[in-house]
Design a protein around this motif. Structure first.
Motif, mmCIF file in Angstrom:
data_model
loop_
_atom_site.group_PDB
_atom_site.id
_atom_site.type_symbol
_atom_site.label_atom_id
_atom_site.label_comp_id
_atom_site.label_asym_id
_atom_site.label_seq_id
_atom_site.Cartn_x
_atom_site.Cartn_y
_atom_site.Cartn_z
ATOM 1 N N ASP A 166 57.522 78.129 -50.551
ATOM 2 C CA ASP A 166 56.515 77.612 -51.478
ATOM 3 C C ASP A 166 57.052 76.285 -51.989
ATOM 4 O O ASP A 166 57.607 76.184 -53.073
ATOM 5 N N ALA A 167 56.877 75.250 -51.163
ATOM 6 C CA ALA A 167 57.657 74.023 -51.317
ATOM 7 C C ALA A 167 57.232 73.193 -52.523
ATOM 8 O O ALA A 167 56.047 73.153 -52.878
ATOM 9 N N CYS B 129 55.834 70.142 -54.338
ATOM 10 C CA CYS B 129 54.823 69.247 -53.790
ATOM 11 C C CYS B 129 54.152 68.466 -54.916
ATOM 12 O O CYS B 129 54.465 68.635 -56.090
ATOM 13 N N GLN C 89 60.417 68.727 -48.283
ATOM 14 C CA GLN C 89 59.675 69.745 -47.543
ATOM 15 C C GLN C 89 60.223 69.911 -46.131
ATOM 16 O O GLN C 89 60.396 71.049 -45.649
ATOM 17 N N TYR D 240 54.899 78.506 -44.620
ATOM 18 C CA TYR D 240 55.036 77.262 -45.378
ATOM 19 C C TYR D 240 53.779 77.068 -46.225
ATOM 20 O O TYR D 240 52.658 77.102 -45.705
ATOM 21 N N THR E 54 52.040 74.789 -49.573
ATOM 22 C CA THR E 54 52.052 73.789 -50.644
ATOM 23 C C THR E 54 50.716 73.851 -51.370
ATOM 24 O O THR E 54 49.681 74.143 -50.759
ATOM 25 N N SER F 192 49.055 71.422 -52.246
ATOM 26 C CA SER F 192 48.637 70.039 -52.036
ATOM 27 C C SER F 192 47.558 69.998 -50.964
ATOM 28 O O SER F 192 47.553 70.814 -50.036
ATOM 29 N N GLU G 195 51.711 66.390 -46.802
ATOM 30 C CA GLU G 195 52.499 67.517 -47.296
ATOM 31 C C GLU G 195 52.111 68.831 -46.628
ATOM 32 O O GLU G 195 52.700 69.863 -46.948
#
Length: 393
Positions: free
Chosen positions: A281-282, A284, A312, A331, A333, A335, A340
């Motif tokens: 859960d990067a 961002c 990321q 993966y 984000t 965003s 991203e």
């Protein structure tokens, strides 16, 4: 407070929000809370009215305003009831002068609006980013079930199997069910992101960027408290919030690990090549969460975006080292920028040819590159990019 005094208070708060956005300081909600903590004389109606003015003005401005007054004048241009409140009264704002500077409107700073349009977010999709978000709950299946949990209001059942929706502002934190850990506040899109992990009882699962643990708790429920679940993060303060939340939720299987940025494998090395699933859960830009944090669009610039995409990429590479053959990484984000989302997973698959895209079968969203995208307009969720990749045996 008089109506004019409320406008002046909102202008003062907007000045603080603008300064914090430029200096990467505290978010608007924290600034508002602190402002009224120092002004005990303001009643609940005043606090609510001022808060509403502040957020309406933020949403009305695209680029970063020159001042709080310029931001409020932008709102006054759209709402004829506000301009007369610039009356020069004792606690009100000075009258509006001819040719006075008014903040610009629009979605966001020009470069960011263009980047979103290039990522397919324009028109109705863009307008929806500045709407109001509802309040979504996840029923904690370690303690309750969606069909039987006793709540003061029934809520709307959503596509995620444990999700319920309520109007924005519902005082869920006052409900016994919340205090007892039967429900957690979690956006519907975030719940769908957790579903994409496919976590099963008995597995080894790593939540690589766990933060305060909202997704970790959902994974613990999916695993029925059985297996190994690692919540790791580089932010000690955020990670420390997980322990009391896990205790309330009855999620006793979670192990928290504090990571040193750039030296994560010093702590995670024991799990190299052993995890069934890793959730990234990067960090961002948060372009998908503007309904909740509209001032976030004033905090982003191209340099910060480049820093985030580098992070990321590094996290994706790190996660790949942890997954066992036959395992998977997810993966995520919040965003809506391709830089991203789709671009990052495309880079990962190019640089790691042994890996294969493994799209999740989610009940909402549309395909975007090698992943899925959720948006406020299309799915009535926060904006998310979700991609899943598998490492063949």
């Amino acid at each position: 407070m008089t109506p004019s005094a409320r406008v002046q208070a909102a202008i003062e708060l907007l000045d603080a929000v603008i300064a914090a956005a430029r200096g990467k300081g505290a978010p608007a909600d924290r600034l508002i809370s602190e402002y009224f903590r120092q002004r005990r004389y303001a009643g609940s109606k005043d606090r609510r009215a001022v808060r509403e003015l502040v957020y309406r003005a933020i949403r009305a401005c695209g680029p970063v305003p020159a001042s709080g007054r310029a931001a409020m004048l932008r709102l006054a241009a759209d709402d004829s009831a506000i301009a007369p409140l610039f009356d020069g009264s004792q606690h009100g704002p000075a009258p509006i002068a001819e040719c006075e500077s008014v903040a610009g409107g629009g979605l966001a700073p020009e470069w960011l609006e263009a980047a979103l349009a290039q990522s397919g977010i324009a028109g109705d999709e863009a307008e929806a980013l500045l709407g109001r978000a509802p309040l979504d709950l996840r029923v904690n299946t370690l303690k309750a079930a969606r069909d039987t949990v006793a709540l003061p209001e029934p809520g709307e059942q959503l596509a995620a199997p444990h999700a319920l929706r309520f109007p924005s502002g519902t005082s869920v934190d006052q409900w016994p069910a919340y205090r007892e850990g039967l429900v957690e506040i979690q956006d519907h899109g975030s719940q769908l992101a957790c579903m994409s992990v496919g976590a099963q009882p008995g597995e080894t699962v790593i939540d690589l960027c766990a933060g305060a643990g909202g997704k970790t708790l959902a994974l613990a429920a999916a695993m029925n408290n059985r297996g190994t679940l690692i919540a790791s993060d580089t932010d000690r303060a955020r990670l420390s919030n997980l322990r009391p939340r896990a205790a309330r939720a009855g999620a006793g299987m979670i192990e928290s690990l504090l990571l040193d940025p750039g030296r994560e494998m010093d702590v995670l090395g024991a799990f190299a090549g052993k995890a069934d699933a890793v959730l990234i859960d990067a960090p961002c830009s948060g372009t998908g969460t503007w309904r909740r944090n509209p001032e976030a669009r004033w905090r982003l610039d191209p340099k910060e975006l480049a820093r985030l995409t580098d992070t990321q990429d590094r996290l994706l590479d790190l996660a790949a080292r942890l997954v066992r053959p036959g395992g998977r990484l997810v993966y995520v984000t919040c965003s809506l920028l391709d830089a991203e989302g789709a671009d990052r997973i495309a880079r990962f698959l190019t640089d790691h040819p042994a890996w294969r895209a493994d799209p999740s079968a989610l009940p909402l969203g549309v395909a975007r590159g090698n992943g899925m995208r959720l948006t406020p307009f299309h799915d009535a969720t926060d904006g998310f990019f979700i991609a899943r990749a598998g490492l063949p045996c």
